[in-house]
Scaffold this motif. Structure first.
Motif: not given
Length: 729
Positions: A317-341
């Motif tokens: 929720t906005g009150g608890d966090f600045l942002a949701g982070a989905f930044d992938v380091s090292g390419g361990s998540f595919s684009p489809r997988n990140v979208r699912y997250r």
């Protein structure tokens, strides 16, 4: 209207007005991968930079005319305090099927009320057109294909700060829930987000509570980064206020990424920071000298909701966090997988249309129910019948996850059944949570165990589990459907929802309901959502043999192991095959632990008797691989004394690099380890198991799908007792 201010090169006030000479800075980062192997590639490199003693060079990457154009865009986007958020985007950010990060970032920036102060740097004309279509107000065209993305980033950031703007740089993988500068503006002029935590190696010590690895594993162990561990700097977020400090850093980075294009940006960044700190200890946490009295400050990663975490917390929720982070380091998540997250976090803007439609329909249904009367009831039935209009004509299905029976094989078998039932009923399955450890409430997502790309390719008509409460806020008040198969799992007698339970008796018991029964019970049900107590073995097979085979093949491909799990399987299989000239081995699944022996006293025999039984099926002179929950060393000695010359277990070949993948933050094994055992057994020449175990049954399923000549031999030869209807999953 944006005011145009002509600028001449050098005429605008700069923030580095001091005249001193350049001095050389030369540093060498040695074996960077050995320091933090899970954060960096194992690559060492030498980076040479130079600067004047107290002044960076006045190099500009843009011409005078280009600077004028950039300033026009910055001036238009910036707030009265010259604050601006800058994002870079190219084709790869949105032209991956429906992977539209551009639209998603814009949607939530608008929600967070800083979209008017957002400048998108478009790296190609297609991106510029796409951004204009979405609604971005300020799109700066930087169509220089000869300048790599990372170089363009630091060049443009340097010029923007040099022009006097306070910049928040963000990657598109961040979902901002609040205005970024409101939270970061009180800190240092240079702030960099911490790296995403990952596992690091530590020497010595066995893994905790593991039979498969503890007794036969080699080498040391690993642990996860914990609170208090030092993290490097990440590249997805930076706060940049005009100062000599900030410009010194940006110009150094611009030079570095240009000089070393083959090195990852994050590695270059942390090497630069180590150099500036004198090459000493890790720079984080806190403020660190950047040479010449320059400092920088880390942005605490805890202020960002980690959308890629293994164990998923509640969506942010906005009150608890600045942002949701989905930044992938090292390419361990595919684009489809990140979208699912993104979708599991309820931070994917494309899902909002479905939410709006279903909530509107739900409000109408509630109003009709309150009004009562025959006419309203008819209208309500009609609306429910067309309820799938929000979802292309399909209703939804969901089932409870049973913690008491949450072994991975049960979870997998339950998902398989639910997918078949949903497909047969023409409904969309809302995915359940999965569990990392047996009988422990450690929820993970589907991609923890399975290759998400393969799953979506075979079963695209599913919804993330977190969407259940969004789409159906009152789902816990709905009737609970239960197909009674006369075996576990059974509804608990003290469940608060027993009054809403609807029972349907399957005539074939543990073989599951037939198509005719499912049609009779649920075919005319037009409720938008059907909730089942359990899906474990609740549906048998499709009547059409060809349809069943096609479905099995989809399950095989769609529930393939996580790519790292598959890599660990391959390494073990290769090691086993290299041990014999025939390039083969045999496998035995020995099920002994938990309550298995007490549940099946009629069949289970002593270990010595089992060794003698096994010789009938697996020749002692051939290499034997054993998957077991019994003591490894005791089992090794017993089978060796029984005549088997080569007896091996997973821990004999398991590489140190894979331990983090199969253990939790406390070093305890997760159910990924059993997945690897199953996959190794599936590749053996012959396989003997225990047909009363779902672990054995899944190995048999894999072998059947692989086309193995011999699928599964039961150690107690109970194939006739099992019967022809028994399904391997």
């Amino acid at each position: 209207m944006t005011r145009f201010s002509p600028l001449r090169h050098g005429a605008t006030k700069r923030w580095d007005d001091c005249g001193t000479r350049r001095r050389g800075l030369v540093f060498l980062v040695i074996l960077l991968g050995s320091l933090m192997p899970c954060l960096f590639l194992q690559q060492s490199f030498r980076l040479s930079l130079s600067r004047e003693d107290a002044q960076m060079s006045h190099r500009h990457w843009l011409t005078s005319e280009q600077l004028q154009v950039l300033n026009v865009f910055l001036e238009g986007a910036a707030s009265q305090n010259k604050e601006v958020a800058i994002v870079l985007a190219g084709k790869s950010d949105y032209l991956v099927e429906e992977y539209d990060l551009l639209a998603n970032f814009f949607y939530f920036a608008k929600d967070a009320a800083f979209v008017e102060n957002l400048l998108l740097v478009a790296l190609d004309s297609a991106t510029a057109s796409k951004a204009a279509e979405i609604g971005y107000g300020y799109v700066y065209p930087f169509f220089n294909g000869s300048v790599p993305r990372t170089e363009a980033k630091y060049q443009l950031l340097t010029e923007a700060v040099d022009l006097g703007y306070t910049v928040v740089f963000s990657s598109l993988e961040m979902v901002w829930l609040r205005k970024p500068w409101d939270a970061l503006g009180a800190g240092q002029s240079l702030q960099l987000i911490q790296q995403r935590p990952a596992a690091v190696a530590v020497p010595g010590g066995p893994l905790k509570s593991t039979r498969k690895l503890q007794e036969s594993g080699r080498g040391g162990s690993r642990r996860r980064l914990q609170e208090g561990d030092q993290l490097g700097a990440g590249t997805s977020v930076a706060f940049l206020r005009p100062s000599k400090n900030t410009l010194a850093f940006l110009r150094t980075m611009a030079e570095a990424v240009t000089s070393y294009p083959g090195v990852k940006e994050e590695e270059v960044l942390n090497a630069v920071l180590k150099l500036a700190d004198g090459g000493g200890s890790d720079p984080l946490p806190g403020k660190v000298s950047l040479g010449g009295g320059l400092t920088w400050e880390s942005i605490n990663r805890g202020r960002f909701w980690d959308g890629l975490a293994e164990v998923q917390p509640e969506p942010p929720t906005g009150g608890d966090f600045l942002a949701g982070a989905f930044d992938v380091s090292g390419g361990s998540f595919s684009p489809r997988n990140v979208r699912y997250r993104f979708r599991e976090a309820r931070l994917w803007s494309a899902d909002r249309a479905l939410v709006t439609c279903l909530r509107s329909q739900g409000a109408q249904l509630q109003q009709m129910a309150e009004q009562g009367g025959k006419q309203q009831r008819r209208r309500r039935r009609g609306l429910k019948a067309e309820g799938g209009a929000c979802n292309g004509g399909r209703g939804f299905m969901y089932y409870f996850e049973e913690l008491e029976h949450n072994g991975l094989n049960n979870q997998r078998q339950e998902l398989r059944t639910a997918l078949a039932m949903a497909e047969y009923m023409g409904r969309t399955l809302v995915l359940p949570r999965f569990y990392r450890e047996h009988k422990q409430a450690t929820p993970v997502l589907l991609d923890y165990f399975f290759d998400y790309d393969g799953f979506e390719a075979e079963f695209p008509d599913t919804l993330p589990g977190s969407m259940l409460e969004v789409l159906f806020p009152d789902w816990e008040k709905l009737p609970i459907q239960n197909i009674d198969i006369s075996t576990d799992p059974k509804p608990p007698p003290d469940a608060p929802w027993l009054g809403r339970l609807k029972n349907f008796k399957a005539s074939r018991y543990h073989f599951g309901a037939t198509e005719e029964e499912v049609t009779e019970w649920f075919g005319s049900n037009s409720d938008p959502l059907l909730v089942f107590y359990s899906a474990f073995r609740r549906f048998g097979q499709f009547k059409d043999a060809a349809k069943q085979l096609a479905f099995d093949q989809r399950v095989y491909r769609g529930l393939a192991p996580h790519p790292v799990t598959a890599a660990l399987r391959n390494q073990t299989v290769d090691a086993l095959r290299e041990m014999t000239p025939s390039n083969t081995y045999n496998c035995f699944h020995l099920r002994r632990g938990d309550t298995f022996l007490t549940l099946h006293p009629k069949y289970e025999k002593s270990m010595e008797e089992i060794v003698d039984l096994l010789k009938v099926y697996l020749p002692p002179e051939e290499v034997l691989y054993i998957s077991t929950d019994a003591s490894i060393e005791e089992t090794r000695v017993l089978f060796s004394h029984g005549g088997y010359k080569e007896v091996h277990f997973l821990g004999d070949f398991f590489p140190a690099w894979g331990w983090n993948h199969v253990t939790n933050e406390n070093g305890e094994e997760t159910m990924r380890l059993g997945q690897i055992d199953q996959a190794v057994c599936s590749q053996g020449r012959l396989f003997v198991g225990n047909l009363w175990s779902t672990f054995t049954l899944h190995i048999g399923f894999i072998r059947r799908m692989n086309g193995a000549e011999q699928v599964c031999q039961d150690i107690y030869a109970r194939e006739e007792e099992v019967g022809p209807d028994f399904v391997f999953y």
